[in-house]
Scaffold this motif. Sequence first.
Motif, short mmCIF file in Angstrom:
data_model
loop_
_atom_site.label_atom_id
_atom_site.label_comp_id
_atom_site.label_asym_id
_atom_site.label_seq_id
_atom_site.Cartn_x
_atom_site.Cartn_y
_atom_site.Cartn_z
N GLY A 184 0.81 -1.22 0.00
CA GLY A 184 0.00 0.00 0.00
C GLY A 184 0.84 1.26 0.00
N LEU A 185 2.14 1.11 -0.26
CA LEU A 185 3.04 2.28 -0.19
C LEU A 185 3.41 2.84 -1.56
N LEU A 186 2.83 2.28 -2.61
CA LEU A 186 3.08 2.85 -3.94
C LEU A 186 1.75 2.87 -4.69
N LYS A 187 1.34 4.07 -5.10
CA LYS A 187 0.00 4.19 -5.71
C LYS A 187 0.01 3.88 -7.20
N ALA A 188 1.13 4.14 -7.87
CA ALA A 188 1.18 3.86 -9.32
C ALA A 188 2.63 3.87 -9.80
N ILE A 189 2.83 3.21 -10.93
CA ILE A 189 4.12 3.30 -11.63
C ILE A 189 3.85 3.95 -12.98
N ILE A 190 4.62 4.97 -13.28
CA ILE A 190 4.60 5.53 -14.64
C ILE A 190 5.89 5.02 -15.28
N THR A 191 5.77 4.27 -16.36
CA THR A 191 7.00 3.77 -16.98
C THR A 191 7.14 4.26 -18.41
N GLN A 192 8.39 4.54 -18.77
CA GLN A 192 8.70 4.86 -20.17
C GLN A 192 9.02 3.58 -20.92
N ASN A 193 9.14 2.48 -20.17
CA ASN A 193 9.57 1.22 -20.79
C ASN A 193 8.40 0.53 -21.48
N ILE A 194 8.77 -0.31 -22.43
CA ILE A 194 7.76 -0.98 -23.24
C ILE A 194 7.87 -2.49 -23.07
N ASP A 195 8.62 -2.90 -22.03
CA ASP A 195 9.02 -4.31 -21.92
C ASP A 195 8.10 -5.17 -21.06
N ASN A 196 7.08 -4.57 -20.45
CA ASN A 196 6.09 -5.32 -19.66
C ASN A 196 6.66 -5.94 -18.38
N LEU A 197 7.88 -5.55 -17.98
CA LEU A 197 8.50 -6.24 -16.84
C LEU A 197 7.90 -5.83 -15.49
N HIS A 198 7.32 -4.63 -15.40
CA HIS A 198 6.64 -4.28 -14.14
C HIS A 198 5.44 -5.20 -13.92
N GLN A 199 4.65 -5.40 -14.97
CA GLN A 199 3.48 -6.27 -14.85
C GLN A 199 3.93 -7.71 -14.59
N ALA A 200 5.00 -8.13 -15.25
CA ALA A 200 5.51 -9.50 -15.05
C ALA A 200 5.95 -9.70 -13.59
N ALA A 201 6.38 -8.62 -12.94
CA ALA A 201 6.80 -8.72 -11.53
C ALA A 201 5.61 -8.68 -10.59
N GLY A 202 4.42 -8.33 -11.11
CA GLY A 202 3.22 -8.33 -10.25
C GLY A 202 2.64 -6.95 -9.99
N SER A 203 3.23 -5.90 -10.54
CA SER A 203 2.66 -4.56 -10.34
C SER A 203 1.33 -4.47 -11.07
N LYS A 204 0.36 -3.80 -10.43
CA LYS A 204 -0.99 -3.73 -11.01
C LYS A 204 -1.24 -2.41 -11.73
N LEU A 205 -0.97 -1.29 -11.03
CA LEU A 205 -1.29 -0.01 -11.66
C LEU A 205 -0.05 0.56 -12.35
N VAL A 206 0.04 0.31 -13.66
CA VAL A 206 1.21 0.73 -14.43
C VAL A 206 0.73 1.57 -15.61
N TYR A 207 1.18 2.81 -15.69
CA TYR A 207 0.85 3.66 -16.84
C TYR A 207 2.02 3.58 -17.82
N GLU A 208 1.73 3.05 -18.99
CA GLU A 208 2.80 2.86 -19.99
C GLU A 208 2.83 4.08 -20.90
N PHE A 209 3.70 5.01 -20.53
CA PHE A 209 3.72 6.33 -21.16
C PHE A 209 4.06 6.24 -22.65
N HIS A 210 4.86 5.27 -23.01
CA HIS A 210 5.26 5.12 -24.43
C HIS A 210 4.62 3.89 -25.07
N GLY A 211 3.61 3.32 -24.41
CA GLY A 211 2.95 2.14 -24.96
C GLY A 211 3.70 0.87 -24.58
N THR A 212 3.44 -0.21 -25.32
CA THR A 212 4.01 -1.51 -24.95
C THR A 212 4.30 -2.36 -26.18
#
Length: 245
Positions: free
Chosen positions: A93-121
């Motif tokens: 509960g200590l991180l509300k969102a991730i904004i990523t410039q990456n397109i590699d899907n690795l945040h979601q693969a690690a289990g992160s739920k709220l990920v804004y993909e600023f440059h797409g995927t």
Amino acid sequence: MERKIKEATELIKNSKHAVAFTGAGISVESGIPPFRGNDGLWNKYDPIVLDINYFHTNTNEAWEVIRELFYDFFGKAKPNPAHVALADLEKKGLLKAIITQNIDNLHQAAGSKLVYEFHGTASTMVCTKCKKKHNSSGIDLKILPPTCNECTGLLKPDFIFFGEGIPEQANKLSFKAAEQSDVFIVIGTTGEVMPASMLPSVAEKSGAKIIEINTEPSNFTHQITDIFLEGKAGEILPRIISGLL
Ligand code: NAD
């Protein structure tokens, strides 16, 4: 360093709306090189293949490089301890969102739920004709270029090319998250790609404390960063997590 990590940990612990902003550097320890710098991808590949006009006029040549780089190579990468640490922070509960410039899907693969993909995927492709989205894993790239199973239009990776705009929703939600944040954690980004590079300043102007993790100073470090943690994201983030236990 120990003291700085402790300070950063305290800030995160006491935050109400911490947001992380990640760049290519967070995926380096997963074996994906960044674009810039000595080992950067642009020393090996010509960035012209990611220009939208070039893609439409030299489609096969562009797709050959895209397949090698973003599907054969990126496709094999696995999340590293930095991605896992951010997913853990969200679970706590200590991180509300991730904004990523990456397109590699690795945040979601690690289990992160709220990920804004600023440059797409790269994990989806979009038909340039009928706009249907396709899961990249279901697309056969043996014969290039890949085409849409609905309308036979040309498929393009669902990340933005040079000359294209930021995806509308991701853009809106990322700037909103930056404005709402009280702690903004900038990880592994040079701050050279606009408009993504505006996000940390937006957060700072909205009153957020800026924590930065990078192996070297970036455009942000001497301008807006409050706590600069110099080192590898895959080593520093797990230390922050253990400080929270
Ligand atoms: P960049 O390539 O410009 O810079 C990478 C940054 O990461 C540098 O500041 C470098 O010092 C730092 N870094 C390197 N190793 C690190 C580590 N282990 N821990 C922490 N920091 C480390 O990357 P950028 O600013 O994100 O911008 C480049 C653009 O390229 C972005 O749009 C991004 O989408 C794209 N890109 C994405 C990927 C990916 O999806 N993994 C890979 C390459 C480039």
